[in-house]
Design an enzyme around this catalytic site. Structure first.
Site, PDB file in Angstrom:
ATOM      1  N   LEU A  45       0.854  -1.177   0.000  1.00 49.65           N
ATOM      2  CA  LEU A  45       0.000   0.000   0.000  1.00 49.65           C
ATOM      3  C   LEU A  45       0.895   1.233   0.000  1.00 49.65           C
ATOM      4  O   LEU A  45       1.887   1.289   0.733  1.00 49.65           O
ATOM      5  CB  LEU A  45      -0.899   0.040   1.235  1.00 49.65           C
ATOM      6  N   ASP A  46       0.553   2.233  -0.808  1.00 56.78           N
ATOM      7  CA  ASP A  46       1.307   3.481  -0.797  1.00 56.78           C
ATOM      8  C   ASP A  46       1.315   4.077   0.607  1.00 56.78           C
ATOM      9  O   ASP A  46       0.355   3.876   1.371  1.00 56.78           O
ATOM     10  CB  ASP A  46       0.685   4.499  -1.753  1.00 56.78           C
ATOM     11  N   PRO A  47       2.342   4.844   0.961  1.00 55.55           N
ATOM     12  CA  PRO A  47       2.380   5.461   2.290  1.00 55.55           C
ATOM     13  C   PRO A  47       1.134   6.277   2.636  1.00 55.55           C
ATOM     14  O   PRO A  47       0.676   6.264   3.777  1.00 55.55           O
ATOM     15  CB  PRO A  47       3.629   6.342   2.227  1.00 55.55           C
ATOM     16  N   ALA A  49      -1.877   5.747   1.516  1.00 52.12           N
ATOM     17  CA  ALA A  49      -3.083   4.918   1.477  1.00 52.12           C
ATOM     18  C   ALA A  49      -3.342   4.293   2.846  1.00 52.12           C
ATOM     19  O   ALA A  49      -2.432   4.105   3.659  1.00 52.12           O
ATOM     20  CB  ALA A  49      -2.937   3.831   0.427  1.00 52.12           C
ATOM     21  N   ARG A 179      -3.908   5.018  -8.605  1.00 55.59           N
ATOM     22  CA  ARG A 179      -3.475   6.350  -9.046  1.00 55.59           C
ATOM     23  C   ARG A 179      -3.489   6.458 -10.567  1.00 55.59           C
ATOM     24  O   ARG A 179      -3.820   7.500 -11.128  1.00 55.59           O
ATOM     25  CB  ARG A 179      -2.076   6.643  -8.511  1.00 55.59           C
TER      26      ARG A 179
END
Length: 298
Positions: A45-47, A49, A179
């Site tokens: 997971l992106d930071p 998110a 994204r």
């Protein structure tokens, strides 16, 4: 002095990841809090998110590829009117537009982003280019042209809109970048867009309701964390289950084909247990299973 190896702990811990921390950092915190010997996650997971981060401990790490391939669901908000360098709100605005789409226009565009699509990952992503991560190259100022990749999008639905935003839910397969969906949808609609908020609501069999809050992960709460552990076989629910005979279990645990009871297609991937204990993942070969991953649970 010899380095302490940590405890043998097997199973899954589902963490409700907050924004502002990377997935690898969450794994490290869990491993520290449980003094676990081995840990890994099934899907970054992106930071920025939030939501489901499934962490495998011990022998459960052998089931990570199954969860990586599983469908995942995301709720996200798109801000219209601008593209950014990262395709989310953390980046610098690179292009802007004055137009805004209405709900009918958004709904009409969504079928073009479902099924088997080709997607170009964000420049700031974990995709490797000549052995380097794209986000590392981007930080060094290099302009990277990433190739389009196939992605299965099971569904993409509009949940709500305002004048400048749209809330959507996407269910997709391995390697999907929300994204990139926001970026490409904005381009398709002629208004440009980027992700303002992203939450993974489920991943394979694991849901946000299974998750423990990140701020509860501490050695002082070790008993609470262990109580939240899910068994290794939680990640195996999409595979047929076979029961090993007594002698079959002995052979399987030694990496050899072993006799099993149950029904599956010849050559099908299955998992095998004996008296409730997971033994392996393997291929059903007609009365026997050839193990590919054996679980050494002690």
């Amino acid at each position: 002095m010899a380095r302490k190896k940590g405890r043998e702990i097997h199973g899954w811990l589902i963490v409700d990841k907050p924004a502002g921390i990377g997935s690898t950092d969450v794994v490290g915190k869990v491993r520290w809090a449980l003094d676990a010997k081995k840990a890994g996650h099934a899907g970054t997971l992106d930071p920025d998110a939030t939501g489901v981060l499934a962490i495998a401990l011990g022998e459960a790490t052998k089931t990570v590829p199954l969860l990586t391939e599983a469908l995942k669901a995301y709720d996200f908000r798109v801000n219209w009117g601008a593209e950014t360098s990262t395709d989310d709100a953390s980046g610098q605005v690179t292009k802007s537009a004055d137009s805004r789409p209405d709900a009918d226009s958004i709904r009409a565009a969504l079928p073009g982003f479902t099924g088997e699509i080709m997607q170009v990952p964000p420049n700031v992503s974990a995709v490797k280019v000549d052995g380097e991560r794209a986000y590392d190259l981007a930080r060094e100022g290099e302009v990277v042209e990433l190739a389009a990749r196939p992605l299965w999008v099971e569904s993409l639905e509009l949940l709500g809109t305002t004048a400048d935003t749209a809330d959507l839910r996407m269910v997709c397969g391995k390697g999907g970048y929300v994204r990139a969906i926001a970026r490409d949808l904005g381009r398709e609609l002629g208004c440009l867009g980027h992700v303002a908020h992203l939450r993974r609501i489920w991943s394979g069999p694991f849901e946000a309701s299974d998750g423990i809050a990140f701020d509860r992960i501490d050695r002082a709460n070790q008993a609470e964390i262990e109580a939240a552990l899910l068994p290794l076989q939680s990640a195996l629910i999409d595979l047929p289950q076979m029961q090993a005979t007594e002698m079959g279990a002995v052979r399987i645990l030694n990496g050899n084909p072993g006799q099993v009871l149950g029904h599956a297609e010849f050559g099908e991937e299955v998992w095998v247990s004996r008296e409730g204990r997971p033994l392996c993942i393997g291929r059903y070969m007609g009365g026997e299973v050839q193990p590919s991953r054996v679980f050494n649970l002690g």
